[in-house]
Design an enzyme around this catalytic site. Structure first.
Site, PDB file in Angstrom:
ATOM      1  NE  ARG A   1      -2.071  11.363   1.600  1.00 32.22           N
ATOM      2  CZ  ARG A   1      -2.692  10.515   2.408  1.00 32.22           C
ATOM      3  NH1 ARG A   1      -3.263   9.439   1.919  1.00 32.22           N
ATOM      4  NH2 ARG A   1      -2.736  10.715   3.695  1.00 32.22           N
TER       5      ARG A   1
ATOM      6  CG  ASP B   1      -3.852  -4.332   2.538  1.00 33.17           C
ATOM      7  OD1 ASP B   1      -4.170  -4.252   3.741  1.00 33.17           O
ATOM      8  OD2 ASP B   1      -3.966  -3.375   1.749  1.00 33.17           O
TER       9      ASP B   1
HETATM   10  C1  LIG Z   1      -6.597   0.349   9.060  1.00 33.14           C
HETATM   11  S1  LIG Z   1      -5.834  -0.968   8.186  1.00 33.14           S
HETATM   12  C2  LIG Z   1      -6.276  -2.355   9.215  1.00 33.14           C
HETATM   13  C3  LIG Z   1      -5.130  -3.334   9.358  1.00 33.14           C
HETATM   14  C4  LIG Z   1      -5.400  -4.505  10.306  1.00 33.14           C
HETATM   15  N1  LIG Z   1      -6.516  -5.295   9.877  1.00 33.14           N
HETATM   16  C5  LIG Z   1      -5.598  -4.015  11.709  1.00 33.14           C
HETATM   17  O1  LIG Z   1      -6.721  -3.989  12.209  1.00 33.14           O
HETATM   18  O2  LIG Z   1      -4.594  -3.631  12.345  1.00 33.14           O
HETATM   19  C6  LIG Z   1      -6.958  -1.169   6.786  1.00 33.14           C
HETATM   20  C7  LIG Z   1      -6.340  -1.953   5.628  1.00 33.14           C
HETATM   21  O3  LIG Z   1      -7.381  -2.316   4.708  1.00 33.14           O
HETATM   22  C8  LIG Z   1      -6.837  -2.278   3.407  1.00 33.14           C
HETATM   23  N2  LIG Z   1      -7.914  -2.162   2.405  1.00 33.14           N
HETATM   24  C9  LIG Z   1      -8.688  -1.087   2.145  1.00 33.14           C
HETATM   25  N3  LIG Z   1      -9.526  -1.346   1.130  1.00 33.14           N
HETATM   26  C10 LIG Z   1      -9.290  -2.627   0.749  1.00 33.14           C
HETATM   27  C11 LIG Z   1      -9.844  -3.476  -0.244  1.00 33.14           C
HETATM   28  N4  LIG Z   1     -10.810  -3.056  -1.060  1.00 33.14           N
HETATM   29  N5  LIG Z   1      -9.359  -4.732  -0.350  1.00 33.14           N
HETATM   30  C12 LIG Z   1      -8.362  -5.172   0.471  1.00 33.14           C
HETATM   31  N6  LIG Z   1      -7.805  -4.415   1.436  1.00 33.14           N
HETATM   32  C13 LIG Z   1      -8.259  -3.156   1.575  1.00 33.14           C
HETATM   33  C14 LIG Z   1      -5.924  -1.060   3.428  1.00 33.14           C
HETATM   34  O4  LIG Z   1      -4.955  -1.087   2.403  1.00 33.14           O
HETATM   35  C15 LIG Z   1      -5.325  -1.138   4.830  1.00 33.14           C
HETATM   36  O5  LIG Z   1      -4.071  -1.752   4.831  1.00 33.14           O
END
Ligand SMILES: C[S@@+](CC[C@H](N)C(=O)[O-])C[C@H]1O[C@@H](n2cnc3c(N)ncnc32)[C@H](O)[C@@H]1O
Length: 285
Positions: free
Chosen positions: A44, A147
């Site tokens: 990517r 996020d």
């Molecule tokens: C798998 S999704 C989970 C979404 C939701 N909480 C759910 O369970 O359906 C994980 C999310 O965590 C966010 N994320 C990852 N690292 C992060 C960080 N350091 N700070 C804030 N968000 C983060 C990603 O961008 C992603 O949108």
């Protein structure tokens, strides 16, 4: 015979040393790249670097270090954003049956945090649960949805979803909480005004400081900690404890656990549910 010169990567090609990629990703997001993900991410980043006319991954990383717009792109390339309306539905039952009745007795404003909200189904599902069970409580509730990924936040804020994304919702829920835009296969569903006023979206890296956040009654932190290493997870469990009101709830994903030695801070209170103990009311139900 002389050994072939190892590719220095910094100067000659788009390969990029795996540890350089992992370090960059970890430094900017706290995300640990699993062994199966390194090659996918490298591909990517290479595609993106080529598109920008860059000859090395190092040049791409230098750009990210300086330019915030490209940094947002980079983060979008590495996050996993799988989500869905009413995902892990038992938490929304818990919210409606146990958490909301407890909060109803308190007349003040209620604060809920969706930490790692992805494209929005989680905070909108929280808002729908509140509206569906007690409109008066919904009116005094603020949901903060954060996020790190600007692209998913843009979509979350728009509140606009395709037919394939609202499959977890009943027809009654769609009719009540969404407006239709477009026709036929292009039809999309947009979250309607009463819910829209309940949620504030904010870009936030959870490993940075959390400026100006209120004390929360409920924190949804689901399916995010799995991307971090154990020391980063521990720091977050402690910070979430500090950010919860006494008696407040932390809800986490099905593959996540608060370690046993931190459960004096966050007591198990059901399936992937924890509560900050309340000193004034020792027996948190
Ligand atoms: C798998 S999704 C989970 C979404 C939701 N909480 C759910 O369970 O359906 C994980 C999310 O965590 C966010 N994320 C990852 N690292 C992060 C960080 N350091 N700070 C804030 N968000 C983060 C990603 O961008 C992603 O949108």
């Amino acid at each position: 015979m002389t050994a072939p010169r190892a590719c220095p990567c910094r100067d000659c090609c788009l390969d990029g040393a795996p540890d350089q990629i992992a370090r960059m990703v970890h430094d900017l997001s706290g995300i640990v790249i699993g062994p199966d993900k390194g090659d996918i991410l490298r591909a990517r980043f290479q595609r993106r670097a080529r598109l920008l006319g860059l000859k090395t991954l190092a040049a791409y990383f230098d750009l990210i270090a300086g330019a915030s717009e490209e940094r947002d792109r980079f983060i979008s390339l590495l996050t996993t954003n799988v989500t869905g309306f009413f995902r892990e539905a038992h938490h929304f039952d818990l919210l409606a049956r146990q958490i909301m009745p407890g909060l109803d007795r308190i007349g003040r404003r209620i604060n809920i945090w969706s930490a790692g909200c992805s494209s929005g189904p989680e905070p909108w599902s929280i808002a729908m649960t509140l509206q569906g069970h007690c409109a008066a409580m919904a009116r005094r509730t603020r949901i903060l949805a954060c996020d790190i990924d600007a692209a998913v936040l843009h979509k979350a804020r728009s509140g606009c979803y395709g037919a394939d994304e609202v499959t977890g919702l009943s027809a009654a829920q769609i009719n009540r909480h969404f407006c239709a835009c477009g026709d036929g296969p292009l039809r999309r569903w947009r979250v309607a005004p009463p819910l829209r006023g309940m949620v504030e979206f904010r870009q936030l890296n959870l490993h940075d400081v959390w400026p100006g956040l209120p004390a929360f009654d409920v924190i949804f932190f689901r399916n995010v900690s799995i991307y971090f290493d154990p020391p980063a997870q521990r720091r977050l469990w402690q910070r979430f404890h500090d950010q919860l009101r006494p008696g407040g709830w932390l809800l986490i994903g099905h593959a996540e656990r608060v370690p046993a030695d931190l459960q004096h801070l966050l007591r198990p209170a059901g399936l992937t549910a924890y509560r900050r103990p309340d000193q004034n009311c020792e027996a948190v139900p």
